[in-house]
Scaffold this motif. Structure first.
Motif, mmCIF file in Angstrom:
data_model
loop_
_atom_site.group_PDB
_atom_site.id
_atom_site.type_symbol
_atom_site.label_atom_id
_atom_site.label_comp_id
_atom_site.label_asym_id
_atom_site.label_seq_id
_atom_site.Cartn_x
_atom_site.Cartn_y
_atom_site.Cartn_z
ATOM 1 N N GLY A 24 -0.079 12.580 1.039
ATOM 2 C CA GLY A 24 -1.065 12.781 2.102
ATOM 3 C C GLY A 24 -2.455 12.344 1.685
ATOM 4 N N LEU A 25 -2.831 12.648 0.444
ATOM 5 C CA LEU A 25 -4.138 12.208 -0.051
ATOM 6 C C LEU A 25 -4.206 10.685 -0.128
ATOM 7 C CD1 LEU A 25 -4.801 14.828 -2.853
ATOM 8 C CD2 LEU A 25 -6.186 14.475 -0.799
ATOM 9 N N GLY A 26 -3.086 10.051 -0.477
ATOM 10 C CA GLY A 26 -3.050 8.595 -0.500
ATOM 11 C C GLY A 26 -3.312 8.001 0.869
ATOM 12 N N ILE A 27 -2.775 8.636 1.915
ATOM 13 C CA ILE A 27 -3.014 8.168 3.283
ATOM 14 C C ILE A 27 -4.492 8.281 3.633
ATOM 15 C CG2 ILE A 27 -2.524 8.677 5.712
ATOM 16 C CD1 ILE A 27 0.304 9.459 4.865
ATOM 17 N N VAL A 28 -5.122 9.393 3.227
ATOM 18 C CA VAL A 28 -6.545 9.588 3.514
ATOM 19 C C VAL A 28 -7.397 8.610 2.707
ATOM 20 C CG1 VAL A 28 -8.460 11.221 3.394
ATOM 21 C CG2 VAL A 28 -6.199 11.997 4.135
ATOM 22 N N ALA A 84 0.826 -1.212 0.000
ATOM 23 C CA ALA A 84 0.000 0.000 0.000
ATOM 24 C C ALA A 84 0.860 1.262 0.000
ATOM 25 C CB ALA A 84 -0.966 -0.014 1.185
ATOM 26 N N PRO A 85 1.844 1.422 0.906
ATOM 27 C CA PRO A 85 2.724 2.596 0.800
ATOM 28 C C PRO A 85 3.556 2.596 -0.473
ATOM 29 C CG PRO A 85 3.527 1.091 2.503
ATOM 30 C CD PRO A 85 2.142 0.640 2.130
ATOM 31 N N VAL A 86 3.925 1.421 -0.977
ATOM 32 C CA VAL A 86 4.651 1.360 -2.244
ATOM 33 C C VAL A 86 3.807 1.973 -3.364
ATOM 34 C CG1 VAL A 86 5.500 -0.222 -4.027
ATOM 35 C CG2 VAL A 86 6.104 -0.600 -1.629
ATOM 36 N N LEU A 87 2.532 1.635 -3.406
ATOM 37 C CA LEU A 87 1.641 2.173 -4.437
ATOM 38 C C LEU A 87 1.511 3.680 -4.311
ATOM 39 C CD1 LEU A 87 -0.365 1.658 -6.748
ATOM 40 C CD2 LEU A 87 -2.143 1.330 -5.024
ATOM 41 N N ILE A 88 1.332 4.189 -3.097
ATOM 42 C CA ILE A 88 1.167 5.629 -2.909
ATOM 43 C C ILE A 88 2.417 6.376 -3.344
ATOM 44 C CG2 ILE A 88 0.865 7.433 -1.162
ATOM 45 C CD1 ILE A 88 -0.897 5.443 0.387
ATOM 46 N N LEU A 142 -7.645 1.615 -3.815
ATOM 47 C CA LEU A 142 -6.771 2.743 -3.461
ATOM 48 C C LEU A 142 -6.301 3.463 -4.720
ATOM 49 C CD1 LEU A 142 -5.061 4.376 -1.446
ATOM 50 C CD2 LEU A 142 -3.380 2.514 -1.484
ATOM 51 N N MET A 143 -5.961 2.705 -5.743
ATOM 52 C CA MET A 143 -5.538 3.310 -7.011
ATOM 53 C C MET A 143 -6.684 4.084 -7.639
ATOM 54 S SD MET A 143 -3.142 3.672 -9.258
ATOM 55 C CE MET A 143 -3.436 4.823 -10.597
ATOM 56 N N VAL A 144 -7.878 3.510 -7.625
ATOM 57 C CA VAL A 144 -9.047 4.193 -8.191
ATOM 58 C C VAL A 144 -9.322 5.486 -7.434
ATOM 59 C CG1 VAL A 144 -11.531 4.008 -8.562
ATOM 60 C CG2 VAL A 144 -10.041 2.074 -9.098
ATOM 61 N N GLY A 145 -9.144 5.460 -6.104
ATOM 62 C CA GLY A 145 -9.361 6.668 -5.321
ATOM 63 C C GLY A 145 -8.312 7.737 -5.564
#
Length: 490
Positions: free
Chosen positions: A433-437, A151-155, A193-196
């Motif tokens: 930051g948006l990825g975390i949200v 997940a952090p890798v993707l962000i 997460l990617m779609v968001g």
């Protein structure tokens, strides 16, 4: 170069500190589910039959149980690709190889970002970022035999491509595509997460010049199509070779019932004169107990006893119908009480953003033995480690230390952005930051607020702070954005 290489090596070793301290990789109870599914996919299940204990000779043989209903479904919540890779590494090498792979992907994503955050000092910035991440939960998720580290890798990867795509060479873009694709294929939540993240990426990219919007759109579209394609291929393979259908556990239904709007909707629409729907059968089981814990989403899905269990007490065909109805049920509840659903989602996201404990990566002591008893040779590679023996006080102290690191990192990020003045860094930090949200929205909005889900991305805060600390300041004169128009450094 030697000093920077030594710093990078130190950062990599720091990320392995939990593995060294524990003496074995960390795992979750569902880790054995991934291994089991992967072995079945690789054709290894026949070579590892489950252990069956023979009854004592003094006991009379018990009558044969009634024939169970044939299982016609496969749960699609686990990634087929991740299961196959984990089972293959376990078979050919060891589960420690999964830990090395975890370290490799997070180090590569950090290095991609460091190359553009700190041009000319990417090696040093990568080492500093990994050392800073090791002060938080990063070593726990590196040692964790679950797909959470992706997940952090993707962000990080998506934020890097969205901001500096045209300045990246084909090799760097290929590596970024591989990392993001691996993350999306590792778990369905990463696809969400990617779609968001996609709308924010596309909105941000036109602010910069050149072909950045086209690059971001092509990159994000490729990954989204690949993620959806993997799900379709998996479903078709299951239907063709096993004559079964893929269903997803009804997380949406359970979440809406737990939050309140779903339960109120069922109470309103499941009367004797109302049209029957599968979720009404679940509602009927929920009424057989007055224990408030029966309404907790995990209990709705997984519990089996008569006090808090509901879904598991229903026949399998009914469970499958409830699972297939969950999207329609969610749409109906949203139409019936949009403000109630919005308030519940906002509350869940707020709760999730405050949960930063890495404690869920530490399983209860003795769980490896329990899994071996339950699953036989499939769980033979799992071992209890030393960290599982940590008491409540030590675990609370660890949480306090991590929370302090995250709070200081957030303050440092704001101060460094204000001092530096580079607009590309503001955009990059904003996307992270948006990825975390978005991660909190996906996990808490569909599953439930849990420390594991936020701690896996909160570790990006010290990594981001260290990257910004290594970044050169914006030059005086024209802003950074116009200068990026001709940036094609490869």
């Amino acid at each position: 170069m030697l000093r920077h290489s030594a710093l990078l090596a130190l950062g990599l070793l720091a990320c392995l500190s939990v593995l060294f301290a524990n003496g074995a990789p960390l795992f979750y109870f569902d880790t054995v589910g991934y291994i089991d599914q992967g072995q079945a996919m690789l054709g290894l299940a026949e070579a590892l039959p489950p252990a069956e204990a023979a009854p004592p000779a003094s006991e009379a043989p018990s009558p044969a149980p009634p024939a169970a209903e044939p299982d016609t479904t496969v749960v699609g919540s686990r990634s087929a690709a991740y299961s196959a890779v984990m089972a293959l590494l376990d078979r050919v090498l060891s589960l420690e190889a999964v830990v090395i792979a975890n370290l490799a992907v997070i180090a590569a994503a950090t290095a991609l970002a460091a190359r553009h955050v700190a041009p000319g000092a990417g090696l040093r910035a990568t080492g500093l970022a990994l050392l800073a991440g090791a002060l938080g939960a990063l070593p726990f998720y590196v040692a964790y035999l679950m797909p959470d580290i992706l997940a952090p890798v993707l962000i990080l990867t998506v934020a890097t491509v969205c901001v500096w795509g045209p300045a990246m060479g084909w090799g760097a873009l290929a590596l970024a595509a591989f990392l993001a694709l691996a993350a999306i294929l590792a778990h369905p939540s990463h696809l969400l997460l990617m779609v968001g993240l996609l709308p924010f990426c596309l909105l941000a990219s036109p602010l910069l010049a050149g072909h950045r919007a086209k690059t971001a759109l092509a990159f994000a579209g490729l990954l989204a199509v690949a993620g959806l394609g993997e799900r379709l291929i998996f479903s078709n393979l299951v239907e063709r070779f096993e004559n079964k259908s893929v269903v997803y556990l009804p997380f949406l239904t359970a979440r809406l019932i737990d939050d309140g709007p779903g339960l109120a909707y069922l109470a309103e629409t499941c009367g004797p004169d109302a049209p029957s729907r599968p979720s009404c059968e679940l509602y009927a089981v929920l009424q057989t107990s007055d224990d408030p814990k029966r309404l907790d989403a995990p209990n709705i899905i997984f519990a089996q006893n008569e006090w808090v269990g509901s879904l598991q007490r229903l026949p399998q065909p009914v469970q499958d119908r409830i699972a297939r109805e969950q999207v329609r049920f969610a749409v109906d509840v949203l139409r019936w009480d949009p403000w109630g659903v919005a308030r519940a989602v906002a509350a869940n996201v707020g709760t999730q953003l405050l949960m930063t404990s890495a404690g869920m990566t530490l399983h209860p002591e003795g769980q490896a033995g329990w899994l071996r008893d339950a699953y036989g040779p499939v769980a033979a590679s799992l071992e209890d480690g030393r960290l599982e023996r940590l008491g409540p006080e030590a675990r609370r102290a660890l949480d306090v230390a991590h929370n302090a690191v995250y709070a200081l990192s957030l303050l440092a990020i704001l101060a460094l952005l204000w001092r530096n003045g580079r607009r590309d860094l503001w955009l990059f930090a904003g996307l992270v930051g948006l990825g975390i949200v978005v991660n909190a929205l996906v996990c808490a909005g569909i599953s439930e607020p849990a420390p594991r889900y936020h701690a896996r991305v909160a570790l990006l805060l010290p990594i981001l702070a260290a990257l910004l600390a290594a970044a050169p300041a914006a030059p005086r004169g024209p802003a950074t954005l116009p200068r990026l128009r001709s940036a094609r450094t490869g």
